[in-house]
Design a protein around this motif. Structure first.
Motif, PDB file in Angstrom:
ATOM      1  N   MET A  30      45.178  48.281  71.864  1.00 52.52           N
ATOM      2  CA  MET A  30      45.144  48.031  70.274  1.00 52.52           C
ATOM      3  C   MET A  30      43.383  48.972  70.349  1.00 52.52           C
ATOM      4  SD  MET A  30      45.010  45.497  66.791  1.00 52.52           S
ATOM      5  CE  MET A  30      43.743  44.539  67.710  1.00 52.52           C
ATOM      6  N   MET A  31      42.702  48.274  70.688  1.00 51.90           N
ATOM      7  CA  MET A  31      41.105  49.013  71.068  1.00 51.90           C
ATOM      8  C   MET A  31      41.465  50.172  70.553  1.00 51.90           C
ATOM      9  SD  MET A  31      39.187  45.344  71.417  1.00 51.90           S
ATOM     10  CE  MET A  31      39.385  44.465  70.278  1.00 51.90           C
ATOM     11  N   LEU A  32      42.077  50.342  72.306  1.00 54.03           N
ATOM     12  CA  LEU A  32      41.868  51.660  73.327  1.00 54.03           C
ATOM     13  C   LEU A  32      42.848  52.844  72.190  1.00 54.03           C
ATOM     14  CD1 LEU A  32      42.707  50.860  77.149  1.00 54.03           C
ATOM     15  CD2 LEU A  32      40.371  51.563  75.768  1.00 54.03           C
ATOM     16  N   LYS A  33      43.540  52.498  71.636  1.00 55.58           N
ATOM     17  CA  LYS A  33      44.725  53.503  70.409  1.00 55.58           C
ATOM     18  C   LYS A  33      43.106  53.964  69.905  1.00 55.58           C
ATOM     19  CE  LYS A  33      49.098  51.903  71.003  1.00 55.58           C
ATOM     20  NZ  LYS A  33      50.501  51.487  70.385  1.00 55.58           N
ATOM     21  N   ARG A  34      42.335  52.534  68.654  1.00 51.82           N
ATOM     22  CA  ARG A  34      41.395  52.677  68.367  1.00 51.82           C
ATOM     23  C   ARG A  34      40.484  53.841  68.463  1.00 51.82           C
ATOM     24  NH1 ARG A  34      41.432  53.344  62.689  1.00 51.82           N
ATOM     25  NH2 ARG A  34      38.787  53.251  61.918  1.00 51.82           N
ATOM     26  N   ALA A  35      40.172  53.497  69.862  1.00 51.22           N
ATOM     27  CA  ALA A  35      38.952  54.533  69.924  1.00 51.22           C
ATOM     28  C   ALA A  35      39.290  56.110  70.485  1.00 51.22           C
ATOM     29  CB  ALA A  35      38.272  53.797  71.774  1.00 51.22           C
ATOM     30  N   ARG A  36      40.616  56.619  70.604  1.00 50.02           N
ATOM     31  CA  ARG A  36      41.370  57.136  71.013  1.00 50.02           C
ATOM     32  C   ARG A  36      41.386  58.275  69.655  1.00 50.02           C
ATOM     33  NH1 ARG A  36      44.404  60.879  73.920  1.00 50.02           N
ATOM     34  NH2 ARG A  36      46.407  61.599  71.896  1.00 50.02           N
ATOM     35  N   GLU A  96      29.539  51.471  66.688  1.00 46.02           N
ATOM     36  CA  GLU A  96      28.953  50.381  68.364  1.00 46.02           C
ATOM     37  C   GLU A  96      29.956  48.994  67.924  1.00 46.02           C
ATOM     38  OE1 GLU A  96      24.945  49.596  67.742  1.00 46.02           O
ATOM     39  OE2 GLU A  96      24.367  52.511  67.991  1.00 46.02           O
ATOM     40  N   GLU A  97      30.603  48.649  67.271  1.00 46.24           N
ATOM     41  CA  GLU A  97      30.956  46.973  66.822  1.00 46.24           C
ATOM     42  C   GLU A  97      32.442  47.019  67.930  1.00 46.24           C
ATOM     43  OE1 GLU A  97      30.533  49.223  64.396  1.00 46.24           O
ATOM     44  OE2 GLU A  97      29.314  48.012  63.222  1.00 46.24           O
ATOM     45  N   LEU A  98      33.217  48.481  68.081  1.00 41.48           N
ATOM     46  CA  LEU A  98      34.287  48.487  68.314  1.00 41.48           C
ATOM     47  C   LEU A  98      34.115  48.660  69.496  1.00 41.48           C
ATOM     48  CD1 LEU A  98      37.523  49.947  68.524  1.00 41.48           C
ATOM     49  CD2 LEU A  98      36.412  51.688  68.282  1.00 41.48           C
ATOM     50  N   LEU A  99      32.686  49.881  70.237  1.00 40.49           N
ATOM     51  CA  LEU A  99      32.571  49.362  71.602  1.00 40.49           C
ATOM     52  C   LEU A  99      31.807  48.069  71.802  1.00 40.49           C
ATOM     53  CD1 LEU A  99      30.096  52.486  72.137  1.00 40.49           C
ATOM     54  CD2 LEU A  99      32.186  52.082  72.755  1.00 40.49           C
ATOM     55  N   ARG A 100      31.891  47.179  71.601  1.00 38.30           N
ATOM     56  CA  ARG A 100      31.288  46.177  72.256  1.00 38.30           C
ATOM     57  C   ARG A 100      32.526  44.998  72.475  1.00 38.30           C
ATOM     58  NH1 ARG A 100      26.712  46.404  68.579  1.00 38.30           N
ATOM     59  NH2 ARG A 100      27.827  45.675  66.474  1.00 38.30           N
ATOM     60  N   ALA A 101      33.989  45.525  70.956  1.00 39.68           N
ATOM     61  CA  ALA A 101      34.863  44.805  71.002  1.00 39.68           C
ATOM     62  C   ALA A 101      35.720  44.896  72.671  1.00 39.68           C
ATOM     63  CB  ALA A 101      35.852  45.193  69.806  1.00 39.68           C
ATOM     64  N   LEU A 102      35.697  46.453  72.931  1.00 42.44           N
ATOM     65  CA  LEU A 102      35.812  47.157  74.136  1.00 42.44           C
ATOM     66  C   LEU A 102      35.537  46.111  75.770  1.00 42.44           C
ATOM     67  CD1 LEU A 102      36.118  50.336  73.773  1.00 42.44           C
ATOM     68  CD2 LEU A 102      37.957  48.724  73.942  1.00 42.44           C
ATOM     69  N   SER A 136      39.807  49.143  84.977  1.00 37.02           N
ATOM     70  CA  SER A 136      40.935  48.681  83.789  1.00 37.02           C
ATOM     71  C   SER A 136      41.254  49.009  82.968  1.00 37.02           C
ATOM     72  CB  SER A 136      40.577  47.300  84.152  1.00 37.02           C
ATOM     73  OG  SER A 136      38.774  46.517  83.220  1.00 37.02           O
ATOM     74  N   MET A 137      39.882  49.611  82.457  1.00 38.48           N
ATOM     75  CA  MET A 137      40.111  50.260  81.146  1.00 38.48           C
ATOM     76  C   MET A 137      40.990  51.589  81.685  1.00 38.48           C
ATOM     77  SD  MET A 137      36.694  51.580  78.448  1.00 38.48           S
ATOM     78  CE  MET A 137      35.819  49.868  78.324  1.00 38.48           C
ATOM     79  N   LEU A 138      40.325  52.343  81.960  1.00 40.13           N
ATOM     80  CA  LEU A 138      40.893  53.301  82.780  1.00 40.13           C
ATOM     81  C   LEU A 138      42.789  53.453  83.110  1.00 40.13           C
ATOM     82  CD1 LEU A 138      41.413  56.534  82.933  1.00 40.13           C
ATOM     83  CD2 LEU A 138      41.085  56.702  85.582  1.00 40.13           C
ATOM     84  N   GLU A 139      42.978  52.289  83.541  1.00 45.21           N
ATOM     85  CA  GLU A 139      44.575  52.309  83.896  1.00 45.21           C
ATOM     86  C   GLU A 139      45.325  51.995  83.289  1.00 45.21           C
ATOM     87  OE1 GLU A 139      44.773  48.871  86.388  1.00 45.21           O
ATOM     88  OE2 GLU A 139      43.844  50.108  88.344  1.00 45.21           O
ATOM     89  N   CYS A 140      44.839  51.194  81.815  1.00 42.20           N
ATOM     90  CA  CYS A 140      45.580  50.281  80.791  1.00 42.20           C
ATOM     91  C   CYS A 140      45.616  51.430  79.633  1.00 42.20           C
ATOM     92  CB  CYS A 140      44.146  49.545  79.343  1.00 42.20           C
ATOM     93  SG  CYS A 140      45.171  49.018  78.475  1.00 42.20           S
ATOM     94  N   TYR A 141      44.220  52.758  79.864  1.00 37.93           N
ATOM     95  CA  TYR A 141      44.136  53.827  78.576  1.00 37.93           C
ATOM     96  C   TYR A 141      45.357  54.965  78.968  1.00 37.93           C
ATOM     97  CZ  TYR A 141      42.324  57.412  75.812  1.00 37.93           C
ATOM     98  OH  TYR A 141      42.846  58.405  74.915  1.00 37.93           O
ATOM     99  N   MET A 142      45.610  54.966  80.270  1.00 36.93           N
ATOM    100  CA  MET A 142      46.708  56.022  80.949  1.00 36.93           C
ATOM    101  C   MET A 142      48.167  55.604  80.951  1.00 36.93           C
ATOM    102  SD  MET A 142      45.487  58.549  82.295  1.00 36.93           S
ATOM    103  CE  MET A 142      46.436  59.060  82.473  1.00 36.93           C
TER     104      MET A 142
END
Length: 497
Positions: A384-390, A439-445, A460-466
C-alpha cells in the motif's frame, strides 16, 4: 243420504265370508273356525330394547337432561377409532356427557383433548366414568389442559385401575412435583402403560425421584418424555437416581427425552454411565447447557453404547472441535444411525468425516452449517505504501516534474547499495531525484522495510516494488549536447548621426 246394498247382494257377501271362515267340521258337525289373533294377543312378548354400544343415545339423552348443545363432531366420530376434540372448548359438564357416552364404546381407542382447559372435576369424570369402565380406550391425550396437582389426584385412581391404557400424554400442564407424587402409585401398579409424556410440567428433583420409585415396579413403560422441566436441580438426588433405576430395569426404556432441562456439567457423568449400561435406543439432549468438556464426557458413552440408534444433542454451547470429537465417537459406535447437531457450526474437517460416514454407513448427520477456515488478514502495508509513493511521484502536473519512485530504487541497486541510512535515503529521493513525496510517507516506509540498526532495506523494497510494477525500468541516459566552435559574429553598431 245413505247407500244400502240389495238383500241378495248382502246375503251373497255374508255367505262368502262364512265360506272363507270355514276350515273344517268336527265329529259333531260343528264348524271349526280359524283363530282371529286372540292367541297371539294373549301370548305377546315385548322384545328387549336394543343396547346402543356406541353411546350415541346416551350422549343425546344426557345433553337433553343437562341442557347442553351436542357436539356434532363427536357424534360423527363415535363410530370411528379416534375422537379428536383438540382446542374445542370442552368444559367439565360437557366432558361428563362425553365420558358417559364412551363408557361402553367398543371402537374408540384414542381420545385427544389437547388445548381444552379443565378443572379437577373434569379429571374426576375421566377417572371414574371413563378409565374404570371403558375397555377399548388405549390412548388418552390431555396436553395443555391446565391440569394441576389436585387434578392429578383425581386422575390417579382411574390410571391405577385401568387395564387397557397404553399412552398417557399429560404434557404442557401444571402438575409439578406434587402432581407426579400423586401419580406415583398409579404408575407403579398399571401394567399396560407404554408411553408416558410429562413434558413441560415444572418437574424437579422430587418428581424425578418419584418417577424412579414408580419405574422400579413398572416394567411396561418404554417411552418416557420429560422435556422442558427443571431436572437440572439437585442432579445427584433427581436425575442421577432416575437414570440409575432406568438402566437396571428388566424391560429397558427405549426412548428418553431430556431436552430443554438446562442440564449442564453435573449431568454429564451420569449420562455417560447411563449410555454405557442401559439399552436406550433414542436419547434427546438438545437445547440444554452442555459446554465442550461435558460433550467430551458424553461422547465416551456414545462410543461404547451397544443400543443407541438416534442421538439429538444440538443447540448446546459446544465448540466445533467438540462436535468433531462427538462425530468420531459416532464413528466408533456400531449402532448409531442418526446424529442431530442442529444449531452447531463446524469446520471443514468435520464435513470430510461426515461424508465418509454417510456414504459408508448411511448415517444421517444434521448440522447448522460450516465455518470457513480462512484467516482474516488486514491490508499489506508495504504494498500500500509503495503504491502511494509511486502515486505521489507522478502527482505533479508538469511532465518534467513527474518522477517514478521505482527509478530511485533501481538506481540505488545499480550502484550496489543494499542498505542505507534513512537520512541518506531521504536526501537521495527528495534532493537528488527531486521526487515530490511527503516525509511522513518516507518514515512509514522506513518502518516497514527496516534492516538491522534502523537502516533501510533497499533490496527488499525493490523486490516488493517490482512485484507490483514489473515493467519498471531505468530510463536511458540523457546525452549532453556539445557546443559548436566558431567565430562570434560581431554585432553592428548603429552609428548615430
Amino acid at each position: 243420504m245413505t247407500c244400502s246394498l240389495p238383500k241378495h247382494a248382502a246375503c251373497s257377501s255374508a255367505a262368502g265370508a262364512e265360506e272363507d271362515a270355514v276350515v273344517a267340521v268336527d265329529e259333531c258337525g260343528f264348524l271349526v273356525l280359524s283363530d282371529p289373533g286372540l292367541e297371539g294377543a294373549f301370548n305377546l312378548r315385548v322384545p328387549p330394547p336394543k343396547f346402543d354400544e356406541t353411546g350415541l343415545s346416551a350422549y343425546k339423552e344426557l345433553c337433553r337432561s343437562m341442557k347442553l348443545t351436542p357436539i356434532h363432531r363427536f357424534l360423527r366420530q363415535l363410530n370411528e377409532g379416534v375422537v379428536d376434540l383438540k382446542f374445542y372448548g370442552v368444559r367439565s359438564r360437557t366432558l361428563r356427557a362425553i365420558a358417559q357416552a364412551l363408557m361402553y364404546n367398543p371402537t374408540v381407542h384414542t381420545l385427544d383433548l389437547t388445548g381444552n382447559w379443565m378443572s379437577p372435576e373434569a379429571a374426576y369424570y375421566m377417572a371414574e366414568l371413563l378409565l374404570r369402565e371403558n375397555i377399548a380406550l388405549q390412548h388418552l391425550i390431555m396436553k395443555g389442559c391446565n391440569l394441576n396437582p389436585r387434578a392429578a389426584v383425581m386422575l390417579a385412581e382411574g390410571v391405577e385401575l385401568n387395564h387397557t391404557l397404553q399412552t398417557l400424554v399429560l404434557a404442557d400442564n401444571h402438575l409439578g412435583d406434587d402432581g407426579v407424587l400423586s401419580l406415583q402409585e398409579a404408575l407403579a401398579v398399571n401394567d399396560k402403560l407404554q408411553i408416558l409424556d410429562l413434558s413441560n410440567n415444572h418437574l424437579g428433583a422430587v418428581a424425578a425421584s418419584s418417577l424412579a420409585k414408580a419405574l422400579q415396579e413398572n416394567q411396561t413403560i418404554e417411552v418416557l418424555r420429560l422435556a422442558g422441566n427443571n431436572l437440572y436441580e439437585d442432579t445427584a438426588k433427581g436425575l442421577q437416581t432416575l437414570l440409575r433405576v432406568i438402566q437396571k430395569r428388566e424391560k429397558p426404556i427405549q426412548v428418553l427425552d431430556l431436552a430443554w432441562n438446562a442440564l449442564n456439567v453435573p449431568a454429564a457423568v451420569p449420562l455417560r454411565v447411563f449410555l454405557v449400561r442401559s439399552a436406550v435406543q433414542q436419547l434427546f439432549l438438545n437445547n440444554n447447557r452442555f459446554p465442550g468438556p461435558a460433550i467430551d464426557t458424553i461422547k465416551v458413552g456414545v462410543a461404547k453404547s451397544k443400543t443407541l440408534q438416534h442421538l439429538k444433542i444440538g443447540f448446546n454451547p459446544m465448540e466445533p472441535h467438540n462436535a468433531l470429537n462427538l462425530l468420531h465417537a459416532a464413528q466408533a459406535s456400531s449402532t448409531l444411525q442418526t446424529l442431530d447437531l442442529d444449531g452447531i457450526r463446524v469446520h471443514t474437517d468435520f464435513i470430510k468425516v461426515q461424508k465418509r460416514l454417510e456414504e459408508s454407513r448411511g448415517m444421517e448427520i444434521t448440522i447448522e452449517g460450516t465455518l470457513s477456515d480462512y484467516e482474516i488478514k488486514g491490508p499489506n502495508l508495504k504494498e500500500m505504501m509503495l503504491k502511494r509513493a509511486r502515486f505521489e511521484g507522478f502527482k505533479p502536473k508538469r511532465k518534467k516534474r513527474k518522477k517514478d519512485f521505482g527509478h530511485l530504487l533501481l538506481q540505488l541497486a545499480e550502484n550496489g547499495i543494499e542498505t542505507m541510512l534513512p537520512e541518506q535515503f531521504t536526501e537521495a529521493a527528495m534532493k537528488k531525484k527531486k521526487i515530490k513525496i511527503r516525509e511522513e510517507l518516507l518514515r512509514a516506509l522506513y518502518e516497514e522495510f527496516k534492516a538491522k540498526k534502523s537502516w533501510v532495506d533497499v533490496t527488499s523494497m525493490l523486490e516488493c516494488y517490482m512485484k507490483l510494477f514489473p515493467d519498471t525500468v531505468l530510463p536511458p541516459p540523457v546525452l549532453k549536447k556539445k557546443k559548436r566552435k566558431g567565430k562570434k559574429k560581431k554585432k553592428k553598431s548603429k552609428k548615430t548621426k
